[in-house]
Design an enzyme around this catalytic site. Structure first.
Site, PDB file in Angstrom:
ATOM      1  N   GLU A  56      16.723  21.423  55.961  1.00  0.00           N
ATOM      2  CA  GLU A  56      16.714  20.755  57.257  1.00  0.00           C
ATOM      3  C   GLU A  56      17.742  21.437  58.140  1.00  0.00           C
ATOM      4  O   GLU A  56      18.923  21.500  57.787  1.00  0.00           O
ATOM      5  CB  GLU A  56      17.071  19.272  57.111  1.00  0.00           C
ATOM      6  CG  GLU A  56      17.116  18.546  58.460  1.00  0.00           C
ATOM      7  CD  GLU A  56      17.599  17.112  58.355  1.00  0.00           C
ATOM      8  OE1 GLU A  56      17.036  16.252  59.043  1.00  0.00           O
ATOM      9  OE2 GLU A  56      18.541  16.867  57.572  1.00  0.00           O
ATOM     10  N   ARG A  66      19.850  20.949  61.138  1.00  0.00           N
ATOM     11  CA  ARG A  66      20.353  19.936  62.053  1.00  0.00           C
ATOM     12  C   ARG A  66      20.802  20.625  63.343  1.00  0.00           C
ATOM     13  O   ARG A  66      21.970  20.958  63.528  1.00  0.00           O
ATOM     14  CB  ARG A  66      21.487  19.165  61.388  1.00  0.00           C
ATOM     15  CG  ARG A  66      21.035  18.122  60.378  1.00  0.00           C
ATOM     16  CD  ARG A  66      20.469  16.899  61.051  1.00  0.00           C
ATOM     17  NE  ARG A  66      21.476  16.310  61.928  1.00  0.00           N
ATOM     18  CZ  ARG A  66      22.403  15.445  61.536  1.00  0.00           C
ATOM     19  NH1 ARG A  66      22.424  15.033  60.279  1.00  0.00           N
ATOM     20  NH2 ARG A  66      23.292  14.973  62.384  1.00  0.00           N
ATOM     21  N   HIS A 118      17.510   5.437  61.721  1.00  0.00           N
ATOM     22  CA  HIS A 118      18.769   5.423  60.986  1.00  0.00           C
ATOM     23  C   HIS A 118      19.644   4.256  61.421  1.00  0.00           C
ATOM     24  O   HIS A 118      19.818   4.004  62.611  1.00  0.00           O
ATOM     25  CB  HIS A 118      19.547   6.730  61.211  1.00  0.00           C
ATOM     26  CG  HIS A 118      18.805   7.940  60.764  1.00  0.00           C
ATOM     27  ND1 HIS A 118      17.725   8.454  61.460  1.00  0.00           N
ATOM     28  CD2 HIS A 118      18.967   8.737  59.672  1.00  0.00           C
ATOM     29  CE1 HIS A 118      17.262   9.512  60.810  1.00  0.00           C
ATOM     30  NE2 HIS A 118      17.988   9.701  59.732  1.00  0.00           N
ATOM     31  N   LYS A 153      10.487   7.831  57.663  1.00  0.00           N
ATOM     32  CA  LYS A 153      11.831   7.928  57.076  1.00  0.00           C
ATOM     33  C   LYS A 153      12.723   6.800  57.574  1.00  0.00           C
ATOM     34  O   LYS A 153      12.780   6.520  58.771  1.00  0.00           O
ATOM     35  CB  LYS A 153      12.466   9.268  57.443  1.00  0.00           C
ATOM     36  CG  LYS A 153      13.892   9.432  56.915  1.00  0.00           C
ATOM     37  CD  LYS A 153      14.533  10.707  57.445  1.00  0.00           C
ATOM     38  CE  LYS A 153      15.985  10.809  56.981  1.00  0.00           C
ATOM     39  NZ  LYS A 153      16.696  11.924  57.634  1.00  0.00           N
ATOM     40  N   ARG A 167      19.185   8.025  46.154  1.00  0.00           N
ATOM     41  CA  ARG A 167      18.713   9.395  46.377  1.00  0.00           C
ATOM     42  C   ARG A 167      18.196  10.035  45.096  1.00  0.00           C
ATOM     43  O   ARG A 167      17.550  11.079  45.138  1.00  0.00           O
ATOM     44  CB  ARG A 167      19.846  10.251  46.969  1.00  0.00           C
ATOM     45  CG  ARG A 167      20.347   9.766  48.323  1.00  0.00           C
ATOM     46  CD  ARG A 167      21.537  10.585  48.785  1.00  0.00           C
ATOM     47  NE  ARG A 167      22.109  10.096  50.031  1.00  0.00           N
ATOM     48  CZ  ARG A 167      21.750  10.499  51.246  1.00  0.00           C
ATOM     49  NH1 ARG A 167      20.789  11.409  51.383  1.00  0.00           N
ATOM     50  NH2 ARG A 167      22.322  10.007  52.331  1.00  0.00           N
ATOM     51  N   SER A 226      25.390  16.376  55.390  1.00  0.00           N
ATOM     52  CA  SER A 226      25.044  16.003  56.756  1.00  0.00           C
ATOM     53  C   SER A 226      25.032  14.501  56.936  1.00  0.00           C
ATOM     54  O   SER A 226      24.886  14.003  58.056  1.00  0.00           O
ATOM     55  CB  SER A 226      23.672  16.576  57.134  1.00  0.00           C
ATOM     56  OG  SER A 226      22.655  16.003  56.326  1.00  0.00           O
TER      57      SER A 226
END
Length: 429
Positions: free
Chosen positions: A46, A48, A146, A173, A215, A234
């Protein structure tokens, strides 16, 4: 089984893929991080881009950075993400500019292996229209949300994931911040239920060290991607790629010969680690003190007051004898359980004894506000703890099969060390 295919990767609920973030602040730093990430061999990365802040609006800067990443990582798929400050990121930006940047990157996505673009689906006004436009290019969309300060109610989390799916996102997500173990369990339960109700694949996680276990328990949550730390994390709670890879493999299925019994001084986290081990392995967890409280109908303090320490120890021995009749369990023992030879014999006959070790200072910090420790009543200080530990430590060491330090306060890392060692000993398959 839910499946999502792109040019270079297939995502499914049977084999969670590991993603590592790149969070450099300049094109040069980003290229350097990509080279370091390559050594960790993740399944995808990913980028960012929000760490570039205002420079991210420049299409040529995006092109230069993506070229550096894709030249290094070759065909490894890239998730392009602008995480705004509103959702815990580094960049504050209007929706208009946010959409423009996402669409600009989508226009060059095929050239640089950008196979996913993250869209903050619950924050961006007109997210569904943006996702529809992005789908004109060869990219899939991760609709994300988030919560960096709390964990919503279970029904709310399921509702959020459904809302994301309704925007047309290809993956849904959700990341939340736990305040206690019940928040972690709420996230896992919501993920399980949402995975049954939604048609699109999910990516879910509980953040911080407290939530790290989510996770690596993707068999339960149904997450098709999990995030691990690369050069730097991150988000709070990202474990190393090596740890995540090992625990994901165990989470997908393991076989235990006998039981795993955790021992150690009070405050070493036996209950916490046993719970995490249970979640990762899928094996049943038994807390001996909780078992005693339930079967006796009174607290540990009350048992000590009414029957004395000797009476409690007799009850503890009978409890261990009953519990150990089964195999394939994670048994969390009280601090004084192995002071009796009979208890040690019971535990050794049915499995491995694992000692959790910590310094007196660590113990004190963990138990100083706990009033349920009868042995520390009127003696809550480092000196007394040190004295008591010095008496018990030789006994602990003499009966144990494996020792693991818990001073790091990272339950997932502790679990990884325990499970790796048990695999090497042939106890876990």
């Amino acid at each position: 089984m839910k499946t999502l295919k792109t040019a270079h990767i297939e995502l499914n609920t049977e084999e969670t893929k590991i993603c590592v973030p790149i969070i450099g602040t300049t094109p040069e730093e980003i290229a350097h991080q990509a080279a370091l990430v390559k050594e960790k061999k993740p399944d995808l990365v990913e980028w960012r881009a929000d760490y570039l802040k205002d420079a991210v609006t420049d299409l040529e800067v995006n092109r230069q950075c993506l070229k550096g990443i894709s030249d290094t990582l070759k065909d490894l798929p890239i998730i392009y993400t602008i995480r705004t400050k509103a959702e815990g990121g580094e960049w504050e930006v209007s929706d208009e500019i946010y959409k423009k940047v996402c669409l600009n990157v989508a226009s060059i996505s095929e050239e640089y292996h950008v196979e996913f673009i993250d869209v903050e689906a619950c924050r961006v006004e007109g997210a569904a229209s943006l996702i529809e436009e992005l789908h004109q290019y060869p990219v899939k969309v991760i609709g994300s949300n988030h919560h960096f300060f709390s964990t919503p109610d279970e029904s709310k989390m399921i509702s959020i994931l459904k809302q994301i799916e309704e925007t047309g996102a290809d993956l849904c997500k959700l990341a939340v911040m736990p305040k206690n173990k019940y928040d972690v369990e709420k996230l896992m339960s919501a993920s399980q239920k949402a995975n049954e109700q939604l048609t699109k694949p999910l990516i879910t996680m509980s953040m911080s060290e407290l939530g790290t276990v989510t996770r690596v328990c993707t068999k339960q949550t149904g997450s098709v991607i999990t995030f691990a730390a690369g050069v730097d994390a991150s988000a709070p709670g990202q474990a190393s790629v090596e740890t995540v890879r090992n625990l994901l493999q165990i989470n997908r299925g393991c076989k235990l010969r006998g039981n795993i019994s955790l021992i150690g001084f009070m405050g070493t986290g036996k209950t916490t680690v046993s719970r995490a081990l249970s979640m990762i392995t899928g094996l049943e967890e038994i807390d001996v003190d909780q078992y005693i409280v339930k079967t006796q109908g009174m607290s540990i303090n009350e048992i000590f007051e009414q029957k004395g320490e000797q009476g409690f120890r007799d009850i503890e021995t009978e409890a261990l004898r009953t519990i150990s009749k089964k195999e394939g369990q994670i048994i969390s023992c009280g601090g004084g359980a192995v002071l009796r030879d009979e208890n040690v014999e019971i535990l050794k006959q049915t499995g491995e004894i694992v000692l959790l070790k910590a310094t007196p200072e660590t113990i004190y910090e963990r138990v100083k506000d706990d009033t349920s420790r009868p042995i520390l009543k009127n003696n809550m200080n480092v000196e007394f703890i040190k004295e008591l530990m010095s008496k018990r430590e030789p006994r602990y060491v003499s009966v144990t099969d494996l020792q693991v330090s818990v001073d790091c306060n990272d339950r997932v890392q502790v679990c990884n060390e325990i499970l790796k060692a048990l695999k090497e000993r042939g106890v876990l398959e």
